[in-house]
Design a protein around this motif. Structure first.
Motif, mmCIF file in Angstrom:
data_model
loop_
_atom_site.group_PDB
_atom_site.id
_atom_site.type_symbol
_atom_site.label_atom_id
_atom_site.label_comp_id
_atom_site.label_asym_id
_atom_site.label_seq_id
_atom_site.Cartn_x
_atom_site.Cartn_y
_atom_site.Cartn_z
ATOM 1 N N ASP A 1 -0.603 2.821 12.257
ATOM 2 C CA ASP A 1 -1.924 3.286 11.791
ATOM 3 C C ASP A 1 -2.788 2.168 11.199
ATOM 4 O O ASP A 1 -3.456 2.372 10.176
ATOM 5 N N VAL B 1 5.752 11.500 1.112
ATOM 6 C CA VAL B 1 6.426 10.307 1.653
ATOM 7 C C VAL B 1 6.579 9.256 0.555
ATOM 8 O O VAL B 1 7.605 8.579 0.473
ATOM 9 N N ASP B 2 5.564 9.151 -0.314
ATOM 10 C CA ASP B 2 5.650 8.211 -1.446
ATOM 11 C C ASP B 2 6.869 8.514 -2.315
ATOM 12 O O ASP B 2 7.553 7.608 -2.773
ATOM 13 N N ALA C 1 7.503 0.941 9.293
ATOM 14 C CA ALA C 1 7.635 0.673 7.858
ATOM 15 C C ALA C 1 8.619 1.645 7.205
ATOM 16 O O ALA C 1 9.281 1.298 6.229
ATOM 17 N N GLN D 1 13.088 1.098 6.025
ATOM 18 C CA GLN D 1 13.680 1.414 4.716
ATOM 19 C C GLN D 1 14.979 2.203 4.825
ATOM 20 O O GLN D 1 15.656 2.425 3.834
ATOM 21 N N PRO E 1 6.613 1.747 -1.408
ATOM 22 C CA PRO E 1 5.320 1.438 -0.772
ATOM 23 C C PRO E 1 5.530 0.527 0.444
ATOM 24 O O PRO E 1 6.578 -0.100 0.587
ATOM 25 N N ILE E 2 4.525 0.473 1.290
ATOM 26 C CA ILE E 2 4.609 -0.347 2.511
ATOM 27 C C ILE E 2 4.119 -1.758 2.206
ATOM 28 O O ILE E 2 3.074 -1.945 1.588
ATOM 29 N N ASN F 1 -1.909 3.502 -7.411
ATOM 30 C CA ASN F 1 -1.738 4.901 -7.037
ATOM 31 C C ASN F 1 -1.078 5.641 -8.207
ATOM 32 O O ASN F 1 0.080 5.404 -8.535
ATOM 33 N N TYR G 1 4.360 2.740 -7.971
ATOM 34 C CA TYR G 1 3.097 3.059 -7.303
ATOM 35 C C TYR G 1 1.889 2.802 -8.198
ATOM 36 O O TYR G 1 0.810 2.468 -7.711
ATOM 37 N N GLU H 1 6.845 5.654 11.799
ATOM 38 C CA GLU H 1 6.343 4.338 11.405
ATOM 39 C C GLU H 1 7.492 3.356 11.215
ATOM 40 O O GLU H 1 8.511 3.679 10.606
ATOM 41 N N ILE I 1 0.302 -0.522 -7.753
ATOM 42 C CA ILE I 1 -0.611 -0.747 -6.622
ATOM 43 C C ILE I 1 -1.798 0.220 -6.681
ATOM 44 O O ILE I 1 -2.481 0.447 -5.685
ATOM 45 N N LEU J 1 1.680 11.802 -0.558
ATOM 46 C CA LEU J 1 2.468 11.796 -1.795
ATOM 47 C C LEU J 1 3.942 12.122 -1.548
ATOM 48 O O LEU J 1 4.838 11.528 -2.169
ATOM 49 N N VAL K 1 0.833 -1.209 0.000
ATOM 50 C CA VAL K 1 0.000 0.000 0.000
ATOM 51 C C VAL K 1 0.868 1.259 0.000
ATOM 52 O O VAL K 1 2.048 1.220 0.343
ATOM 53 N N SER K 2 0.245 2.370 -0.372
ATOM 54 C CA SER K 2 0.946 3.661 -0.398
ATOM 55 C C SER K 2 1.204 4.145 1.019
ATOM 56 O O SER K 2 0.591 3.679 1.980
ATOM 57 N N ASN K 3 2.085 5.116 1.132
ATOM 58 C CA ASN K 3 2.363 5.746 2.426
ATOM 59 C C ASN K 3 1.284 6.777 2.752
ATOM 60 O O ASN K 3 0.322 6.918 2.007
ATOM 61 N N ILE K 4 1.498 7.501 3.853
ATOM 62 C CA ILE K 4 0.432 8.417 4.287
ATOM 63 C C ILE K 4 0.169 9.556 3.313
ATOM 64 O O ILE K 4 -0.936 10.046 3.232
ATOM 65 N N PRO L 1 2.277 9.453 -7.965
ATOM 66 C CA PRO L 1 3.724 9.595 -8.208
ATOM 67 C C PRO L 1 4.074 9.626 -9.698
ATOM 68 O O PRO L 1 4.941 10.396 -10.106
#
Ligand SMILES: [Zn+2]
Lengths: 300, 121
Positions: free
Chosen positions: A171, A92-93, B90, B94, A98-99, B32, B27, B88, B30, A90, A85-88, B35
């Motif tokens: 989260d 951070v993306d 996660a 990284q 992705p997580i 999105n 992205y 986080e 998935i 854009l 999934v995406s981060n919180i 990006p």
């Protein structure tokens, strides 16, 4: 004669130990202890690895593997629900990948054809630096014991899904991905029961908090708790994985120790959230409550 | 025939756009699109100007953007390494040596493109 007295004593002591415990409780109790011990590094895993926390991806992967094997050991077909999934946001993306995470689940199928699913689960990850015994190896152990007993029932009029969520501490990423997936798959979800923090009872009253329960679940839990002599407190909001399911409109209930009432672990998210702080009698009592609810949902 | 006649400095400049598009597609896979949208809005006009118009000005902007990107990554990741609380897991996960190598590479690439922009296009 002397032998007879010894034998009599044995029988008496033995019956004292088993008195007041439902069949299987003692067995599930030791099972729960082993599960919590191995998830928190109190005991090493089969491989010899000692899990001191379940936060980094490799630690969570090891924990997930252990849970998968544990479900298989009680005859369930454990499966992985892997998500990316995406981060919180854009920004951070643009900085990070992705997580990725893995929920572990097993379906305990209905014995009489049904398309309804009762989902119950607990998160297995922990906060960085914390062994996460009460938060939330306790919840995992509860669900595990409930799953084992449900699988042993002769009759189940609904399907049950036991799930161990990843990344609640970030989260509720894991449960959100699971809820999203259940929705996309169009599953007929009867209700979702999440457990988090079920190992602390300093005042010894066995009380349980039920957070934001759906009306029909609240009445079921209350009735069974009354029969078992367990005080119930209803609270509002969403503090754990229940948030993910509430947001998507599922009938949900969250089970925990008395968080809002003040009788809760002081070790949450700390290095001191260790095996020895878990009140296994309380865990067993709360397990019985959830199991009895599930049993009723299986029978009706 | 020498390989240099095929691979010109301009090709190398164009290559510097690939990471941002790789991220976009990572992205997109998935579901999105944002990006990739960012990569297209920022990267595509600059890449086109550099390739077809030999725009030194466009390369200057691109190199400054790369330096900015590298700097933000460096500051952010170094801060996160020291401030453990509330970040986080996660993301913490990284912050590996390879993350820092990539970050330094973006920074170095940006500086290199900025300093050699006149020779490169
Ligand atoms: Zn928790």
């Amino acid at each position: 004669m002397k032998n007879l007295v010894v034998l009599l004593l044995f029988v008496l002591v033995g019956s004292q130990v088993t008195l007041g415990q439902t069949p299987g409780t003692r067995h599930t109790g030791s099972m729960q202890k082993e599960l919590v011990a191995k998830l928190t590094g109190h005991l090493p895993l089969e491989s010899g690895f000692v899990l001191t926390q379940r936060s980094k991806s490799f630690e969570r992967a090891i924990a997930a593997q252990y849970l998968e094997e544990s479900l298989k050991s009680i005859g369930l077909q454990a499966r992985k629900h892997q998500y990316t999934v995406s981060n919180i946001n854009l920004i951070v993306d643009m900085m990070f990948h992705p997580i990725e995470g893995t929920n572990i689940y097993a379906i305990i199928p209905a014995t009489n054809a049904s398309d309804e699913y009762v989902v119950f689960g607990a998160h297995y990850d922990s906060e960085p630096g914390s062994p996460g015994a009460i938060d939330n190896a306790s919840g995992v152990a509860l669900c595990y014991a409930v799953a084992k007993q449900l699988a042993e029932l002769q009759v189940r009029n609904r399907n049950f899904v036991v799930v161990f969520f990843d990344q609640e501490e970030d989260d509720e990423i894991g449960s959100r991905a699971f809820a999203q997936w259940a929705k996309e798959e169009g599953r007929n979800v009867h209700s979702v029961h999440t457990t988090d923090l079920v190992g602390w009872d300093n005042n010894g009253n066995r009380a349980v908090e039920l957070q934001s329960p759906a009306a029909m679940l609240e009445s079921t839990y209350k009735a069974i708790a009354e029969r078992l002599g367990i005080p119930i407190h209803i609270t509002t909001g969403a503090s754990s994985d229940n948030k993910s399911f509430l947001e998507m409109g599922f009938d949900t209930i969250a089970i925990s120790e008395e968080w809002f009432n003040g009788d809760h672990t002081p070790h949450i998210h700390k290095p001191t959230d260790v095996y020895s702080t878990v009140n296994f009698e309380y865990l067993s009592s709360t397990t019985e409550l959830v199991y009895e609810v599930m049993k009723q949902l299986a029978e009706n | 025939m020498k390989i240099q006649s095929y691979i010109t400095p301009k090709h190398l400049v164009l290559l510097s756009f690939t990471p941002i598009f790789v991220k976009g597609f990572e992205y997109l896979l998935i579901g999105n699109t944002h990006p990739l949208l960012v990569a297209t809005i920022i990267g595509l006009p600059l890449a086109v100007l550099i390739w077809f118009k030999q725009s030194i000005w466009a390369l200057k902007i691109w190199s400054v953007l790369l330096i900015g990107y590298g700097t933000i990554r460096l500051l952010l990741s170094t801060t996160l390494l020291f401030v453990n609380k509330g970040v986080e897991a996660a993301i913490q996960d990284q912050l590996t040596p390879s993350y820092f190598i990539w970050t330094i590479s973006f920074l170095a690439l940006g500086i290199f493109l900025y300093r050699r922009r006149r020779q490169l296009v």
